[in-house]
Design a protein around this motif. Structure first.
Motif, PDB file in Angstrom:
ATOM      1  N   ARG A   1      15.885 -46.437 -19.260  1.00  0.00           N
ATOM      2  CA  ARG A   1      16.855 -45.525 -18.639  1.00  0.00           C
ATOM      3  C   ARG A   1      16.683 -45.380 -17.130  1.00  0.00           C
ATOM      4  NH1 ARG A   1      13.829 -41.594 -21.727  1.00  0.00           N
ATOM      5  NH2 ARG A   1      12.353 -40.462 -20.416  1.00  0.00           N
ATOM      6  N   GLN A   2      15.621 -45.960 -16.548  1.00  0.00           N
ATOM      7  CA  GLN A   2      15.387 -45.784 -15.116  1.00  0.00           C
ATOM      8  C   GLN A   2      16.334 -46.637 -14.277  1.00  0.00           C
ATOM      9  OE1 GLN A   2      12.256 -45.144 -16.961  1.00  0.00           O
ATOM     10  NE2 GLN A   2      12.930 -43.127 -16.332  1.00  0.00           N
TER      11      GLN A   2
ATOM     12  N   THR B   1      17.280 -30.467  -4.447  1.00  0.00           N
ATOM     13  CA  THR B   1      17.420 -29.027  -4.194  1.00  0.00           C
ATOM     14  C   THR B   1      16.311 -28.226  -4.868  1.00  0.00           C
ATOM     15  OG1 THR B   1      18.909 -28.872  -6.100  1.00  0.00           O
ATOM     16  CG2 THR B   1      19.916 -29.170  -3.922  1.00  0.00           C
ATOM     17  N   ARG B   2      15.556 -28.872  -5.760  1.00  0.00           N
ATOM     18  CA  ARG B   2      14.471 -28.195  -6.471  1.00  0.00           C
ATOM     19  C   ARG B   2      13.087 -28.466  -5.860  1.00  0.00           C
ATOM     20  NH1 ARG B   2      15.587 -26.805 -11.670  1.00  0.00           N
ATOM     21  NH2 ARG B   2      13.663 -25.594 -11.428  1.00  0.00           N
ATOM     22  N   THR B   3      13.044 -29.280  -4.824  1.00  0.00           N
ATOM     23  CA  THR B   3      11.764 -29.600  -4.204  1.00  0.00           C
ATOM     24  C   THR B   3      11.146 -28.365  -3.567  1.00  0.00           C
ATOM     25  OG1 THR B   3      12.542 -31.842  -3.704  1.00  0.00           O
ATOM     26  CG2 THR B   3      10.587 -31.087  -2.541  1.00  0.00           C
ATOM     27  N   ILE B   4       9.903 -28.077  -3.911  1.00  0.00           N
ATOM     28  CA  ILE B   4       9.200 -26.906  -3.365  1.00  0.00           C
ATOM     29  C   ILE B   4       8.633 -27.264  -1.993  1.00  0.00           C
ATOM     30  CG2 ILE B   4       7.234 -25.345  -3.685  1.00  0.00           C
ATOM     31  CD1 ILE B   4       7.661 -25.731  -6.729  1.00  0.00           C
ATOM     32  N   THR B   5       8.964 -26.452  -0.988  1.00  0.00           N
ATOM     33  CA  THR B   5       8.521 -26.716   0.377  1.00  0.00           C
ATOM     34  C   THR B   5       7.644 -25.611   0.945  1.00  0.00           C
ATOM     35  OG1 THR B   5      10.550 -25.725   1.264  1.00  0.00           O
ATOM     36  CG2 THR B   5      10.574 -28.116   0.877  1.00  0.00           C
TER      37      THR B   5
ATOM     38  N   SER C   1      12.392 -37.134 -19.216  1.00  0.00           N
ATOM     39  CA  SER C   1      13.687 -36.512 -18.978  1.00  0.00           C
ATOM     40  C   SER C   1      13.690 -35.078 -19.503  1.00  0.00           C
ATOM     41  CB  SER C   1      14.792 -37.312 -19.664  1.00  0.00           C
ATOM     42  OG  SER C   1      16.020 -36.614 -19.622  1.00  0.00           O
ATOM     43  N   LEU C   2      14.235 -34.166 -18.699  1.00  0.00           N
ATOM     44  CA  LEU C   2      14.358 -32.777 -19.140  1.00  0.00           C
ATOM     45  C   LEU C   2      15.409 -32.619 -20.234  1.00  0.00           C
ATOM     46  CD1 LEU C   2      13.985 -30.915 -15.731  1.00  0.00           C
ATOM     47  CD2 LEU C   2      12.392 -30.881 -17.650  1.00  0.00           C
TER      48      LEU C   2
ATOM     49  N   GLY D   1      16.678 -33.712 -13.100  1.00  0.00           N
ATOM     50  CA  GLY D   1      16.652 -34.052 -14.514  1.00  0.00           C
ATOM     51  C   GLY D   1      15.362 -34.690 -14.978  1.00  0.00           C
ATOM     52  N   GLU D   2      14.375 -34.787 -14.088  1.00  0.00           N
ATOM     53  CA  GLU D   2      13.131 -35.477 -14.427  1.00  0.00           C
ATOM     54  C   GLU D   2      11.933 -34.547 -14.264  1.00  0.00           C
ATOM     55  OE1 GLU D   2      12.320 -39.831 -13.496  1.00  0.00           O
ATOM     56  OE2 GLU D   2      11.092 -38.842 -11.964  1.00  0.00           O
ATOM     57  N   ILE D   3      10.954 -34.680 -15.149  1.00  0.00           N
ATOM     58  CA  ILE D   3       9.704 -33.941 -15.074  1.00  0.00           C
ATOM     59  C   ILE D   3       8.564 -34.930 -14.908  1.00  0.00           C
ATOM     60  CG2 ILE D   3       9.464 -33.868 -17.601  1.00  0.00           C
ATOM     61  CD1 ILE D   3       8.060 -31.149 -17.217  1.00  0.00           C
ATOM     62  N   ASN D   4       7.584 -34.574 -14.066  1.00  0.00           N
ATOM     63  CA  ASN D   4       6.462 -35.455 -13.777  1.00  0.00           C
ATOM     64  C   ASN D   4       5.147 -34.738 -14.051  1.00  0.00           C
ATOM     65  OD1 ASN D   4       8.553 -35.691 -11.199  1.00  0.00           O
ATOM     66  ND2 ASN D   4       8.184 -37.615 -12.264  1.00  0.00           N
ATOM     67  N   LEU D   5       4.247 -35.446 -14.683  1.00  0.00           N
ATOM     68  CA  LEU D   5       2.918 -34.941 -15.016  1.00  0.00           C
ATOM     69  C   LEU D   5       1.917 -35.929 -14.423  1.00  0.00           C
ATOM     70  CD1 LEU D   5       1.593 -32.737 -16.992  1.00  0.00           C
ATOM     71  CD2 LEU D   5       1.463 -34.625 -18.635  1.00  0.00           C
ATOM     72  N   ALA D   6       0.905 -35.430 -13.668  1.00  0.00           N
ATOM     73  CA  ALA D   6      -0.001 -36.351 -12.978  1.00  0.00           C
ATOM     74  C   ALA D   6      -1.431 -35.846 -12.992  1.00  0.00           C
ATOM     75  CB  ALA D   6       0.457 -36.558 -11.537  1.00  0.00           C
TER      76      ALA D   6
END
Length: 258
Positions: A126-127, A172-176, A227-228, A203-208
């Motif tokens: 899907r990427q 728009t969801r990026t934390i600054t 994907s959320l 629409g994407e979630i990242n775990l690191a």
């Protein structure tokens, strides 16, 4: 008193590299005038630079000979780098296994001060094309991988990265906000992993989780992206955090990783 010139710095070589780097912001065939403008050099200098780089194979002419674009020779230098880093050789089978087991996109990024740069990427169907390419840089402070890495740095180094970062938010969801980022870094230190939701892509979630060298310094991170539409943050972390931390633990603590 003016600063002494750096006698070891070769200006002409730097100008040639600047010509190659201008394609980072302009990913299309560029005319000679465009290259001169973007690289802030006169047309004659741009002509000499592009001629030399075409001759060496680091630039090629565009379709029907119009404009210039990066040449295939650049891929050879990418190959040289990838085979020279022991970490990447050791990480590759782990990344393959994690991607196969999770069914989600799995990546390894290298820590480079204010940015992380993707060096290994295993995608799902899907990427989009650009999200699967190695060599992409993202801001350390705006990514789960970057914050996982920062969670292993001393507070003064975290503050330095925050103070020097000038990257623009990707969504728009990026934390600054610096205080919120510090709080997320502290949470990552407590949990052993970092989470970012829709900060790099809507629409994407990242775990690191970070990879450490034999001295305990963070040098890279592995992340899993989903994907959320399929996961919420809590369920995603519960499902994949143990798998992720197992992979980074297997890579960490070894001499000669970088």
């Amino acid at each position: 008193m003016s600063a002494r010139p750096d006698t070891l710095f070769i200006q002409s070589l730097a100008k040639g590299m600047k010509v190659l780097e201008c394609f980072a912001e302009h990913p299309a065939p560029l005319s000679l005038n465009e290259i001169a403008e973007y690289c802030e050099m006169d047309r004659s200098a741009a002509q000499r630079m592009t001629y030399t780089l075409v001759t060496l194979g680091y630039l090629e002419r565009g379709v029907s000979g119009r404009g210039f674009m990066p040449g295939k020779k650049i891929l050879e230098r990418t190959f040289d780098y990838l085979r020279s880093v022991p970490l990447l050789e050791r990480a590759t089978p782990l990344i393959v296994d994690v991607q196969r087991e999770s069914g989600e996109r799995v990546e390894l990024s290298l820590f480079d001060d204010l940015t992380i740069i993707f060096a290994l990427r295993r995608q799902t169907k899907r990427q989009t094309y650009t999200t699967t390419l190695i060599g992409r840089r993202l801001a350390t402070v705006h990514t789960a991988s970057g914050r996982a890495i920062m969670s292993h740095l001393p507070a003064d180094e975290v503050d330095s990265i925050l103070a020097r970062s000038q990257s623009k938010p990707l969504t728009t969801r990026t934390i600054t906000d610096a205080d919120r980022i510090r709080a997320l870094v502290a949470q990552a230190a407590a949990d052993g992993y970092a989470v970012a939701s829709e900060e790099s892509m809507l629409g994407e979630i990242n775990l690191a989780s970070a990879v450490l060298d034999h001295e305990g310094r963070p040098i890279a991170a592995i992340d899993i992206s989903g994907s959320l539409a399929d996961w919420d943050a809590e369920a995603f972390a519960k499902r994949f955090a143990p798998m992720l931390m197992g992979a980074t633990k297997a890579l960490s603590g070894k001499a000669g990783l970088s």
